[in-house]
Write an enzyme that holds these catalytic residues in place. Structure first.
Site, mmCIF file in Angstrom:
data_model
loop_
_atom_site.group_PDB
_atom_site.id
_atom_site.type_symbol
_atom_site.label_atom_id
_atom_site.label_comp_id
_atom_site.label_asym_id
_atom_site.label_seq_id
_atom_site.Cartn_x
_atom_site.Cartn_y
_atom_site.Cartn_z
ATOM 1 C CB THR A 61 1.692 3.727 2.995
ATOM 2 O OG1 THR A 61 0.731 4.499 2.266
ATOM 3 C CG2 THR A 61 3.062 4.397 2.945
ATOM 4 C CB CYS A 62 -2.308 0.678 0.374
ATOM 5 S SG CYS A 62 -3.792 -0.320 0.238
ATOM 6 C CB THR A 63 -2.776 -2.830 4.984
ATOM 7 O OG1 THR A 63 -2.216 -1.918 5.935
ATOM 8 C CG2 THR A 63 -2.707 -4.242 5.509
#
Length: 116
Positions: free
Chosen positions: A11-13
């Site tokens: 989920t980390c950009t």
């Protein structure tokens, strides 16, 4: 050619942007979601050794658990910090990329080019 491993959180950009960069460069890699799988202390120490960083260097200071544990004001040993990262994987910065016996904390993501 050495296997490339990316320690990430899906989920980390920044992790997603790194994947785009690696795909555009045509680089195959293995992803490890250490938030789900967890890491053993030996694995964290191996990551640190390959990146040349200390445990304190890779702490995520904005994480709630960092504040809850008052890590900014505690003088903990390297082993104690590694143990905390094992117990609380969210404390470890991401993405970290390893290739052979070298590694980088890919922040900014272009830092990964140091491995190629």
């Amino acid at each position: 050619m050495d296997q490339i491993t990316v320690y990430e959180k899906p989920t980390c950009t920044t992790c997603r942007n790194l994947f785009v960069l690696l795909k555009e460069e045509g680089i195959d890699f293995e992803k490890v979601d250490y938030h789900v799988l967890g890491l053993r202390a030996e694995e964290v120490k191996d990551i640190l050794a390959k990146t040349g960083l200390s445990a304190r260097d890779v702490l995520r200071k904005r994480e709630p658990v960092y504040k809850e544990l008052d890590l900014g004001n505690r003088d903990l040993s390297e082993d104690e910090l590694v143990d905390l990262m094992v117990k609380h994987p969210e404390l470890m910065q991401r993405p970290i990329v390893l290739k052979g016996d070298r590694g980088v904390l890919a922040r900014p993501i272009e830092k990964v080019r140091e491995l190629f």
